[in-house]
Design a protein around this motif. Structure first.
Motif, PDB file in Angstrom:
ATOM      1  N   GLY B 430       0.702  -1.257  -0.107  1.00  0.00           N
ATOM      2  CA  GLY B 430       0.042  -0.006  -0.031  1.00  0.00           C
ATOM      3  C   GLY B 430       0.880   1.318  -0.054  1.00  0.00           C
ATOM      4  N   GLY B 431       2.062   1.018   0.106  1.00  0.00           N
ATOM      5  CA  GLY B 431       2.998   2.217   0.188  1.00  0.00           C
ATOM      6  C   GLY B 431       3.308   2.747  -1.383  1.00  0.00           C
ATOM      7  N   PRO B 432       4.072   3.491  -1.634  1.00  0.00           N
ATOM      8  CA  PRO B 432       4.582   4.051  -2.871  1.00  0.00           C
ATOM      9  C   PRO B 432       5.065   2.467  -3.508  1.00  0.00           C
ATOM     10  N   PRO B 433       4.746   2.194  -4.754  1.00  0.00           N
ATOM     11  CA  PRO B 433       5.333   1.065  -5.472  1.00  0.00           C
ATOM     12  C   PRO B 433       6.534   1.235  -5.802  1.00  0.00           C
ATOM     13  N   GLY B 434       7.694   0.260  -5.317  1.00  0.00           N
ATOM     14  CA  GLY B 434       9.146   0.231  -5.463  1.00  0.00           C
ATOM     15  C   GLY B 434       9.713   0.715  -4.354  1.00  0.00           C
ATOM     16  N   LEU B 435       8.881   1.226  -3.393  1.00  0.00           N
ATOM     17  CA  LEU B 435       9.583   1.566  -2.149  1.00  0.00           C
ATOM     18  C   LEU B 435       9.582   0.611  -1.123  1.00  0.00           C
TER      19      LEU B 435
END
Lengths: 387, 977, 203, 101
Positions: B430-435
Motif C-alpha cells: 500500500g506504500g509507494p510502489p517500488g519503495l
C-alpha cells in the motif's frame, strides 16, 4: 448546550469539566424520513436547515468516515459571491448573506472573516470581462469595486509591480468576500443539526440503494439496512460512485484539486488575492499560514492526493505574483476530489428515481455554496415534505 | 558550560555569529543550536499559543521549539530550525514570536490566561457582540498568531530545478542507507543517495559506537569515499527527499548554498527524481514522555542530548538527568558520563532495571514536574507516591523511537502497529510502489540490524531490476535489541505538553475526548495537534496513545493521521524554481519586433506574445491620438500590421477537404484551389469556439488560421479529430505559425503598395479577386503567400514570407508606400478597425456565445455532420435571442464602456431585467464617436431603439442607440474593390 | 528545381533578393555564448522541412538518409532526419535555410506531405569542450529526460521552461535544442542561465 | 506520473494533456436519427469509475500522439497505453461492460 461568554468563563475557571459532546454518537434507527448521504459541508448544512424547519422530521446523516472528512475539511476556505451568470450570482449572494449571520445562527464561531477578495487584472480584455462581472454582481445586489493599479498597489504593495511578465493593471474587488474556518463550518452545522435531533452517524458507508418500482426505499450500509422516505446524496467527488449504485451515469468527472499551506507567519497578506495570469490564489489564515492553491491536477482521480508538477506550477505562479513569499516554506499539501461537471454547472435536482435527490457538480465552488445550498435544498424538499 | 572533548567540529577554525544581537563563536561542523549550547544559551524560542520559553528538544529536522529568523533583510528566513541550520561565519539569527525580548515576552501573559485557551476555545467564543469578531477579536488574534515574519521584500536569491533518473534512490545516508548504496553501487546500478544532513552518517555520527572496533566515522568516511569514486553513484548532500509522488517520482530539495552567508550561484535546487526502486532509510525519531511542565529549555530527547555530546561536543548543562522507559536512555547517561558530564539521576519507569554504570538510578519512577523559569533547574521524581526534587540543568527523555514512515505513507497507505517495537512501521503493502524501508525506518534500530537491512533491501530491489547484487561485507557493530515498556505520559495534575510548538497538552486531548472529537482527524483539527511546522513528528504517536488510553481502544484502532508531503517544509521559492519575474513564462516575439521597437512602438501582452500596440509619433501626447491616426491612415491610404500571431496549421492529404468539412461548421471541401474562406469552429457542445480562414493552396493542401489565443488548443483538437475520430482519413497536420511572418496590408492603397513588391503577379481585381490566395515571390525571389482577406473592411491582403524576412518586409513596405500614406498600425487600431466593421474577436468568442448570437447561425451547415453542429441546434441554444448588435451613444460625447450591461430604457436594473452586455468598445474616428458591439436580447429586431448601458461599477448610465454592427461599409463594397 | 541560391545570412551585400533576413534572436549575425565548457551558437543556416507519410505511402529515403525509428536521429551528407511523430519526421539540411528546401524535398519524397519548417524553429547548437559531462549536466537542469539513455543519435521532443523543444544528441559532446522561433529569446535565456549556473557551481 | 508511451517508453505525464473518458472516441453520427440525444450523452455523460478507467491523453510536448491509457483512478496505477489511432481503427473505445453509444 449553548455557548455563551458566561459559559466560556465559567468553564475556564472550573477546569472545563462541564463541556459535553459537540454531538452524540447515535446508533442508526431502522428508518428515517430523510437520509442524507455524506457528512460533509453540504450534507450537514442540508440536515441543519431541514431540522430547523421540520422539527418533527426524523433525519439522519450517514458518513462513511468522520464528519467533515471530505472537501469541507480540505479546501482553501474562501467565501465570495463574485460570479457572472444569472444562474450563479444570486445564489452565491444568498449564500454570502447566510455566511454573514452564520455564527450567530448556529452559535459556533466558524471565523467568518470578510477581509475581501481581489481578482487581479492583467490585460484590457480581462478588465472588460471583470467589468461585466462586477456589474453583474452589483445588479444582483452584491458588492463590487473596480480598482486601479495604484489602488491595488496601495492595498498590496508586495505584489510584483516592477518586473512582472504580466503586469498588474487593476483588480476587481469584493470587500464582503473573505474566508471562513472550514472545519468550524462543518462542526457548527453538525452541532446545530444534532441539537435539533438529527442523527449524525459516522463510520457508516452506504453500499447500495434499495429501489422498488422506481422509488427509493432505503439504503444498504456497512451498519445494516436503513429505510428512508427520501434520500439526498451530497458526496461531491464520490457522486459518480454513489449514484452508480443507483444505476445512474452523471455528467461529472472526479478530479483532484490540491491545496497548500505554509508555515505560520505574522500577518502579511490582507485578504484573498487571485492571480489573473497564472493559476494561483492566496489568503492568510488566522493562525498565520498562507493558504493557497491553483489549478486541478487535470486527470480523473479518487486518490485524494496530487502530483508534483501542479505543486511546482502553483509555487511558480505565486513567486511571479508576490516574490516576497519565496522564503516562506510550504508546510503541507493535500488534495480534495472535485465533482467537476462537464459544463461547470452544479446539479441540484430530483432524479428519475422517486425520493432520490442529488446535489453534485460544484466543481471548485462547493465550499462557498455551503449555507445557500442547504437552505435551497430545504426549500425544495419542503415543497414536497407535506406531500 | 565549556565544550566537551571530541566531536565532529573543526576546532582549528572559529566562526562568529550573532543571536538576538549578541555575538558568539562556534566552529565549522556546528549547527546554530549546538553553537548556542556551547555558549550557554538554552532559551531559543517561544511557543505558539502560550509563549512559553523554549529551547531545542531535538538535534534534527523534527525540532518543534528552536525556531529562529535566520539572516536579515530580504534574505530573512522565518521559522528556521536552529537544530539544522549549519553555522557559517557571520550568521545572524533572531528569536521570533515574542513581544519584547526573548527572556521577557509580554505575550507570555497568554500562559496565565491558559485556562481560557483550551483546545477548541475559539470556536466557542468571540461571538458577542457580533461585530466585535471582525473589528476586535480577529485582528487581535491575527496579530498575536503566526510565528516568524516575512519582510515583504522580494527574495533576492536564485533557485534551480533539475531532473534526475536512477535505478535506485536511497533516502538517508545513515548506516542502512550507506549499506544500501554500497550494495547497489558495487552492482553497477545507477544510484542516488540523498541525505538531509550536511554530513553523511546519520545516527552513526551521534553515537559512540564503534564499527569494526574503530570509530564509526572511519567506516562512514571509507564508504563515502568509495561511493564518491563510483561513476554510477551520485551523492546528494544537504538534500531532503520530501515527497513521494506517483510512479517513482520523488521531490528533493538540495540546499546548495544555505551554509554560506551569501549564495554562490543558486541557493537551492529542486530535483525531480524518477527512480525505479527506492530504499527508505530515513531513520527514526525519538519520542518524549509528557509530564507536568515538561517543556522547559533543557528538557530534551535523550538521543538528542547524546548527539550534542558525541557529535558537537556540547551539553546544555553540566548536571543532567535522564528519564526513560527503555535501555536507550541509559546509553545517554553512559555517553555523557564518558564526556565528563555529571549525571544527577536516571529515572526509569520500569521497576526491575539495573544501572549500567555509576549513576544514581530511580527504577520504577517517573519525572512528575519541573522548575526553572527560563530554563530547567530541577525536576521532581515520583516513586511510590513520594516526590523528590533533584537539581539538574538538563533532562534527557526517551519514550522509544518512531520509525520515520512518512514517505512510505505519502500515497495515503497507513503504517501498521508493531507490538514488539510499540511503534508504527511501514505497511508491507500500500506504500509507494517500488519503495521499501530499511534500517530504523523499518524498525531495525540496532546498528548491525540497520546495516544488514540496508544491504538486504537494496539487493532485493536490484534483483527485481535484473542486476546481480551481492551482499557486501558489513562491519561488526552494536546489535542491542531495544526493549521498552510503554509509558505514554505521566498522569497527574498540571499541564503536560504533547505538541510543544502548538501548546497541545494531555489535558487538551482529554477535552477533545470529552467533547467527542475522538476520530484522530477531529482530535488533530480541534486541538491543532501536529499542525505546527514540525508536523507533529515528536507528538503524533504519543497523542494517539493518550487518546487510545481514553477510549480504551488499542492504538492502531485509534488510527494514524495521514502523512502528506512535504516531509519537512520546503521554501516556496525553491518549488517555484527558476525564473519568476519577467521570465515567469516565455515571451513570443513577432518577426517585426526589432523594427517596431526601433520605431518606438508600445507593446502589449497578448497571451504569450508581445505585440506592437501602437506606434506613437513625435507630438502625439495621448495614445488615442496615435490610434486614431493609424485607423484613419488605414481607411484612407494603407496600413500595415503584423498578424503573425494567428495560429497557422498546414493541412495536407487526399482527404484534407473532407476533414475540414467535419471540423468547421461551414463547408470547406467545396472551396476552389486558390481561394480562401472564412471558417467557424464550434465545440461539440454547440457553442462557438474559434474562427479563422481556410486557404486552399492545392487540391490536397490547405492552410488554416486560428485565433491567437486558441492556436494551441485548436491544433490539439484537430489532432484529436484526425487520430481519434476519423483515423481512416488521409490527412497530415503540422503547425506553421512561427514559420511565416504574416503582415496585413489594408486600405484603399493596399493593392498599389503590394504591386511594388510582388514579382510579376497581376493583382487586379479580376486576376486576384476578394478571397483569392496564391503562392508567389516578392522582392526579387523571396517566396511568399498572398491572401486577399480583410479584417478591417477595407481592400486588404495578408502577405506571408519566411519569418526571417518579416522585419525587412515591414520596413520595406512602409518605405515604399510613403507616398501612399503607408502607416504601421498596432493592436489598438486593429481592434478599432474590426469593431467598426463588426467582426467578432476574443471578447465575442468567449466560449459562452453561439453562432446564432454572432449572427452566423446560418453558417452551420445542415447538409453535413460537423463538430458541434447537432448540439448547436438544441432547444436551449435555439431559444437564445441575444445577438450581436452595434451600439452608438445618443449623445456623441458619451462614452461606450465594454462590460456595461444593457437594459430597455426605463427598465429596472437587476439581474432579471438584464438584456445583454457590451463586449467591445472603442472610439471610432470613422463614426466620430465612441461605438460598441454587444449582445442584446432580440437585438436583430431593435435597430434604432434607444436602450441604456448601465455600468454601476463606475457610476455610468448611458443612452445608446441600437445599430447594425457594421459601422463601416455594410455592403462590403470596399473590400471587393 | 526552382530554388535559387541565396548568399549566406551573414552577408549583408546580398543583391537579389534585397531584403535583409534576421536571425530568430533578431540579429543579422548568429549569437554565440560561452559558459565554462559549453558554447551555445544560434544556427540560422539550418533548413528544416517536415515530412509525413500519406495513406499508403512508402517511407522514402530522402537524399540517402534512412528515416529513423521513434526517438532517433540519423545523419547523412549535409542532411539529417529525426523522428517527430508516427509517420512523421523532420529533415534538416545544413546551409540551405534560404533555399526552398521543402520543394526540393518534395521531389525526393513522393506520396509524402512536406511542409516548410525552416523559420518555424530556432536551432541552438551546444558544444562542450570537456566531453559529455557538461552536456549531461546541462540536460538534467533543462529537460526531464533520462540522460543515461540519451546518447548520440537520440532525439526527442519535450518541454523546457514552458516551451516545447526538440532535443537532439548529435554527438557525445554536441547537442542541439530546437525551439519555436518566436520564443527564441526566452529559450536563449533559459539555456544561458542553466549553463551559467553550471559554471558557477564548477568554480 | 509516468505514462508508458507505446513508441517512446515511459514519459513524464507533464508532457501530456488530459482529455478524459476514452468513450469520446465513439462519436455518434450527426446525420443519424436521434442524433441530438446521442450527442447529449456523448458531450456530457462520462464514465467516472473509482477504479480502472480508460482515458485519453495527448502527448502535447512530445510526438503529438493521442493515447488511450488504462489507469486506476484510486491508486493512479497505469495498466497500459495504446495509440488512440490504433484503438479507433479497431472500432473505438468500447470494451466489455461499456454499452455501445
Amino acid at each position: 448546550m449553548r455557548f455563551s461568554a458566561f459559559k466560556v468563563v465559567a468553564e475556564a475557571l472550573t477546569g472545563h469539566k462541564g463541556w459535553g459532546p459537540l454531538w452524540r454518537n447515535p446508533e442508526p434507527k431502522p428508518e428515517y424520513d430523510y437520509i442524507i448521504i455524506g457528512g460533509g459541508g453540504h450534507g450537514l448544512s442540508t440536515a441543519y436547515y431541514l431540522s430547523n424547519t421540520f422539527r418533527q422530521a426524523r433525519i439522519a446523516v450517514l458518513e462513511r468516515g468522520w464528519l467533515g472528512q471530505g472537501n469541507i475539511g480540505r479546501n482553501t476556505t474562501i467565501i465570495r459571491s463574485n460570479y457572472l451568470l444569472p444562474g450563479n450570482e444570486p445564489f452565491y449572494e444568498l449564500s454570502m448573506k447566510l455566511w454573514e449571520g452564520l455564527e450567530q445562527a448556529f452559535n459556533f464561531n466558524a471565523m467568518v472573516s470578510q477581509r475581501g477578495i481581489v481578482n487581479l487584472i492583467h490585460s484590457d480584455g480581462q478588465r472588460d470581462a471583470y467589468r461585466r462581472r462586477g456589474n453583474a454582481m452589483l445588479l444582483a445586489g452584491a458588492d463590487a469595486e473596480l480598482l486601479s493599479r495604484e489602488q491595488v498597489r496601495g492595498m498590496c504593495p508586495f505584489l510584483n509591480f516592477d518586473n512582472a511578465r504580466f503586469p498588474i493593471k487593476g483588480g476587481l474587488m469584493q470587500r464582503r468576500a473573505g474566508t471562513a474556518r472550514h472545519d468550524g463550518v462543518a462542526w457548527g452545522y453538525a452541532r446545530g443539526a444534532d441539537q435539533k435531533g438529527v442523527d449524525l452517524i459516522q463510520n457508516c458507508e452506504v453500499t447500495g440503494f434499495r429501489i422498488e418500482n422506481g422509488r427509493v426505499l432505503g439504503v444498504e450500509t456497512s451498519r445494516g439496512y436503513i429505510g428512508a422516505r427520501k434520500v439526498g446524496v451530497a458526496v461531491a467527488g464520490m457522486s459518480g460512485k454513489v449514484m452508480g449504485m443507483a444505476g445512474m451515469r452523471l455528467p461529472i468527472e472526479s478530479h483532484v484539486l490540491q491545496a497548500f499551506v505554509s508555515e505560520g507567519l505574522k500577518p502579511v497578506i490582507p485578504g484573498v488575492i487571485t492571480f489573473g495570469a497564472g493559476h494561483f490564489y492566496v489568503s492568510q489564515s488566522d493562525k498565520g499560514g498562507l493558504v493557497f492553491g491553483g489549478d486541478i491536477d487535470g486527470y480523473n482521480s479518487y486518490a485524494q492526493r496530487g502530483n508534483l508538477p501542479v505543486i511546482e506550477d502553483v509555487a511558480e505562479s505565486g513567486m511571479a505574483l508576490m516574490p516576497m513569499i519565496g522564503r516562506a516554506r510550504l508546510l503541507r499539501t493535500w488534495g480534495g476530489i472535485m465533482d467537476m461537471s462537464m459544463d461547470g454547472t452544479p446539479i441540484i435536482d430530483r432524479t428519475p428515481i422517486e425520493g432520490l435527490y442529488l446535489n453534485a457538480g460544484w466543481c471548485y465552488g462547493g465550499f462557498k455554496a455551503t449555507p445557500g445550498l442547504g437552505l435551497l435544498l430545504r426549500a425544495s424538499a419542503g415543497d414536497r415534505h407535506a406531500a | 558550560m565549556a565544550r566537551l572533548s571530541g566531536g565532529l567540529i573543526d576546532r582549528t577554525k572559529t566562526l562568529s555569529f550573532s543571536f538576538d544581537g549578541r555575538g558568539y563563536t562556534g566552529h565549522p561542523g556546528d549547527t546554530l543550536a549546538s553553537a548556542l549550547f556551547a555558549n550557554d544559551v538554552r532559551l531559543m524560542g517561544r511557543s505558539f499559543k502560550y509563549h512559553r520559553p523554549r529551547g531545542p528538544v531535538s538535534a534534527g529536522s523534527e525540532e518543534p521549539n528552536a525556531l529562529v529568523e535566520l539572516r536579515g533583510g530580504a534574505r530573512q528566513e522565518p521559522n528556521t530550525r536552529a537544530t539544522v541550520a549549519e553555522l557559517y561565519d557571520g550568521l545572524v539569527a533572531k528569536s521570533q514570536n515574542r513581544k519584547g525580548s526573548l527572556s521577557f515576552d509580554w505575550l507570555a501573559v497568554n500562559d496565565l490566561l491558559a485556562p481560557f485557551f483550551a483546545a477548541g476555545f475559539y470556536y466557542k467564543t468571540f461571538m458577542w457582540p457580533k461585530a466585535f469578531w471582525e473589528r476586535l477579536y480577529e485582528p487581535m488574534i491575527r496579530k498575536a498568531a503566526g510565528l516568524g515574519s516575512l519582510t515583504g521584500l522580494p527574495d533576492p536569491d536564485s533557485y534551480d530545478k533539475g531532473f534526475l533518473h536512477c535505478d535506485l534512490l536511497v533516502i538517508g545516508g545513515g548506516a542502512a542507507g550507506l549499506a544500501a548504496a554500497l550494495t547497489a553501487g558495487r552492482a553497477g546500478a545507477r544510484v542516488i543517495l540523498a541525505d538531509e544532513d550536511f554530513r553523511l552518517g546519520g545516527r552513526l555520527l551521534a553515537e559512540s559506537h564503534s564499527l569494526n572496533d574503530a570509530p564509526a566515522t572511519d567506516w562512514v568516511a571509507a564508504a563515502e569515499a568509495e561511493l564518491d569514486a563510483l561513476p554510477n553513484v551520485r551523492i546528494l548532500r544537504r538534500t531532503t527527499v520530501w515527497g513521494a509522488f506517483d510512479h517513482g517520482i520523488y521531490g528533493a530539495l538540495e540546499r546548495v548554498s544555505d551554509h554560506l552567508a551569501v549564495p554562490r550561484g543558486v541557493r537551492q535546487t529542486l530535483w525531480r527524481i524518477t527512480a525505479k526502486r527506492i530504499v527508505l532509510a530515513a531513520g527514526a525519531t525519538e519520542r518524549h514522555i509528557p509530564f507536568r511542565n515538561n517543556d522547559r529549555p533543557g528538557i530534551m530527547l535523550a538521543g538528542a542530548l547524546r548527539a550534542y555530546a558525541n557529535r558537537w561536543a556540547v551539553c546544555p548543562a553540566d548536571r543532567v538527568a535522564v528519564f526513560t522507559n527503555n535501555d536507550d536512555g541509559h546509553r545517554t547517561a553512559l555517553d555523557l558520563m564518558a564526556k565528563g558530564v555529571g549525571i544527577a539521576a536516571v529515572i526509569d519507569s520500569r521497576p526491575d532495571v539495573r544501572a549500567q554504570g555509576d549513576y544514581p538510578l530511580f527504577a520504577g519512577a517517573v519525572v512528575s514536574d519541573s522548575r526553572g523559569r527560563l530554563g530547567l533547574n530541577r525536576i521532581a521524581v515520583a516513586r511510590d507516591g513520594r516526590e523528590t526534587w533533584i537539581e539538574c540543568g538538563a533532562l534527557g527523555v526517551s519514550g522509544g523511537w518512531n520509525p520515520n514512515v512518512h514517505l512510505a505513507s505519502h500515497h495515503r497507505g497507513r503504517p501498521v502497529w508493531s507490538e514488539v517495537l510499540h511503534a508504527f512501521v511501514p505497511a508491507p503493502a500500500g506504500g509507494p510502489p517500488g519503495l521499501t524501508a530499511a534500517g530504523a525506518a523499518a524498525g531495525e534500530g540496532s546498528t548491525a540490524g540497520a546495516l544488514a537491512s540496508g544491504a538486504r533491501v537494496a539487493a532485493a530491489a536490484l534483483s527485481d531490476l535484473g542486476f546481480a547484487a551481492t551482499l557486501p561485507d558489513l562491519p561488526r557493530a552494536e546489535d542491542a535489541a531495544q526493549t521498552l515498556t510503554p509509558l505514554w505520559h505521566v498522569p497527574g495534575e498540571g499541564r503536560a505538553w504533547v505538541d510543544f510548538q502548538n501548546d497541545v497538552t494531555v489535558k487538551d486531548i482529554g477535552l477533545a475526548y470529552q467533547e467527542n472529537m475522538r476520530p484522530v482527524e477531529h482530535l488533530k483539527r480541534w486541538t491543532t495537534l501536529g499542525m505546527a511546522t514540525d508536523q507533529g513528528k515528536t507528538a503524533n504517536v504519543t497523542a494517539l496513545a493518550v487518546m487510545a488510553e481514553l477510549t480504551g481502544k488499542a492504538i492502531p484502532e485509534t488510527g494514524t493521521t495521514i502523512f502528506r508531503p512535504p516531509y519537512t517544509a520546503v521554501p516556496i521559492a525553491a518549488l517555484g524554481g527558476g525564473d519568476s519575474g519577467e521570465h515567469f513564462r516565455p515571451r513570443r516575439l513577432t518577426p517585426t519586433h526589432e523594427w517596431a521597437a526601433s520605431r518606438g512602438a508600445a507593446f502589449v501582452e497578448v497571451g504569450q506574445w508581445m505585440r506592437a500596440q501602437y506606434f506613437p509619433r513625435p507630438g502625439e501626447t495621448e495614445w488615442r491620438q496615435t490610434v486614431d491616426r493609424e485607423v484613419l491612415a488605414t481607411r484612407r491610404g494603407v496600413g500595415i500590421c503584423d498578424v503573425t500571431t494567428l495560429g497557422k496549421v498546414d493541412v495536407q492529404g487526399a482527404d484534407a477537404g473532407a476533414f475540414l468539412d467535419r471540423i468547421y461548421c461551414n463547408a470547406m471541401a467545396s472551396l476552389k484551389v486558390g481561394m480562401v474562406r472564412y471558417g467557424l469552429m464550434l465545440r461539440e457542445d454547440g457553442f462557438a469556439w474559434d474562427d479563422g480562414t481556410c486557404a486552399r493552396l492545392a487540391e490536397d493542401h490547405y492552410v488554416v488560421t486560428t485565433t491567437t489565443a486558441h492556436a494551441g488548443t485548436i491544433y490539439r483538437h484537430m489532432e484529436f479529430c484526425r487520430q481519434c475520430l476519423w483515423p481512416d482519413l488521409d490527412v497530415q497536420l503540422i503547425s506553421t505559425t512561427d514559420a511565416w511572418a504574416q503582415l496585413s496590408v489594408a486600405g484603399p492603397q493596399a493593392r498599389a503598395l503590394l504591386e511594388r513588391v510582388v514579382d510579376g503577379v497581376d493583382l487586379s481585381n479580376a486576376a486576384f479577386p476578394f478571397m483569392a490566395c496564391a503562392d508567389l515571390t516578392i522582392c526579387g525571389g523571396i517566396r511568399a503567400r498572398l491572401f486577399r482577406i480583410s479584417f478591417s473592411g477595407e481592400l486588404a491582403y495578408e502577405i506571408a514570407v519566411p519569418a526571417r524576412y518579416g522585419n525587412a518586409l515591414m520596413a520595406r513596405l512602409v518605405d515604399l508606400g510613403a507616398d501612399l500614406g503607408a502607416t504601421p498600425y498596432g493592436t489598438e487600431a486593429l481592434g478599432v478597425l474590426r469593431i467598426e466593421k463588426g467582426h467578432a474577436a476574443g471578447n465575442e468568442l468567449n466560449g459562452q456565445t453561439t453562432a446564432r448570437m454572432l449572427g452566423m447561425g446560418r453558417m452551420v451547415s445542415v447538409k453535413k455532420d460537423s463538430i458541434g453542429a447537432v448540439l448547436s441546434r438544441r432547444e436551449g441554444l435555439e431559444a437564445e435571442t441575444r445577438v450581436l448588435v452595434g451600439l452608438q451613444p445618443v449623445d456623441a460625447g458619451d462614452p461606450v464602456v465594454a462590460g456595461s450591461h444593457l437594459f430597455a430604457a426605463g427598465a429596472a436594473r437587476n439581474t432579471w431585467t438584464d438584456q445583454g452586455w457590451i463586449t467591445s468598445a472603442c472610439h471610432s474616428p470613422h463614426v466620430g464617436s465612441a461605438i460598441g458591439l454587444g449582445f442584446l436580447e432580440n437585438g436583430a429586431n431593435r435597430m434604432g431603439e434607444v436602450i441604456t448601458a448601465a455600468n454601476p461599477l463606475q457610476g455610468q448610465e448611458i443612452a445608446l442607440r441600437v445599430v447594425s454592427p457594421h459601422f463601416v461599409d455594410p455592403e462590403g463594397g470596399r473590400l471587393r474593390a | 528545381m526552382s530554388c535559387r541560391r541565396i548568399s549566406s545570412i551573414l552577408k549583408e551585400d546580398a543583391s537579389v533578393p534585397d531584403l535583409t533576413p534576421l536571425t530568430a534572436l533578431g540579429q543579422t549575425a548568429p549569437m554565440v555564448l560561452t559558459r565554462g565548457a559549453l558554447t551555445v551558437t544560434e544556427h540560422p543556416a539550418l533548413a528544416l522541412a517536415s515530412l509525413a507519410l500519406g495513406r499508403g505511402a512508402v517511407a522514402p529515403c530522402p537524399f540517402g538518409v534512412q528515416l529513423p525509428e521513434p526517438g532517433l536521429w540519423a545523419a547523412g551528407q549535409g542532411i539529417a532526419a529525426f523522428w517527430t511523430g508516427p509517420n512523421q519526421w523532420m529533415i534538416e539540411a545544413e546551409g540551405r535555410a534560404e533555399e526552398d528546401f521543402a520543394r526540393d524535398l518534395t521531389v525526393h519524397a513522393p506520396g509524402c506531405s512536406v511542409t516548410e519548417q525552416t523559420d518555424g524553429w530556432v536551432c541552438y547548437e551546444i558544444t562542450s569542450s570537456k566531453g559529455a559531462t557538461p552536456i549531461l549536466n546541462l540536460l538534467e537542469k533543462l529537460v526531464n529526460i533520462d540522460v543515461a539513455s540519451f546518447g548520440p543519435g537520440r532525439a526527442t521532443r519535450t518541454g523546457l521552461e514552458h516551451m516545447s523543444v526538440f532535443v537532439i544528441r548529435r554527438a557525445e559532446d554536441r547537442l542541439a535544442i530546437l525551439g519555436m522561433r518566436s520564443s527564441a529569446a526566452s529559450l536563449w535565456h533559459a539555456i544561458g542561465t542553466a549553463a551559467g549556473r553550471l559554471e558557477e557551481v564548477l568554480e | 506520473m509516468l505514462i508508458p508511451h507505446p513508441l517512446l517508453g515511459l514519459r513524464d505525464a507533464q508532457e501530456f494533456t488530459y482529455l478524459g473518458d476514452a468513450s469520446l472516441l465513439n462519436r455518434p453520427d450527426g446525420m443519424a436519427e436521434g442524433a441530438d440525444r446521442a450527442f447529449f450523452d456523448y458531450a456530457y455523460l462520462r464514465d467516472n469509475p473509482a477504479g480502472v478507467h480508460r482515458e485519453l491523453w495527448f502527448h502535447e510536448q512530445g510526438d503529438r500522439s493521442w493515447l488511450v491509457v488504462t489507469r486506476d483512478t484510486t491508486t493512479h496505477e497505469i495498466l497500459g497505453a495504446e495509440l488512440a489511432r490504433d484503438v479507433a481503427l479497431k472500432g473505438g473505445a468500447r470494451w466489455p461492460g461499456c454499452p455501445a453509444a
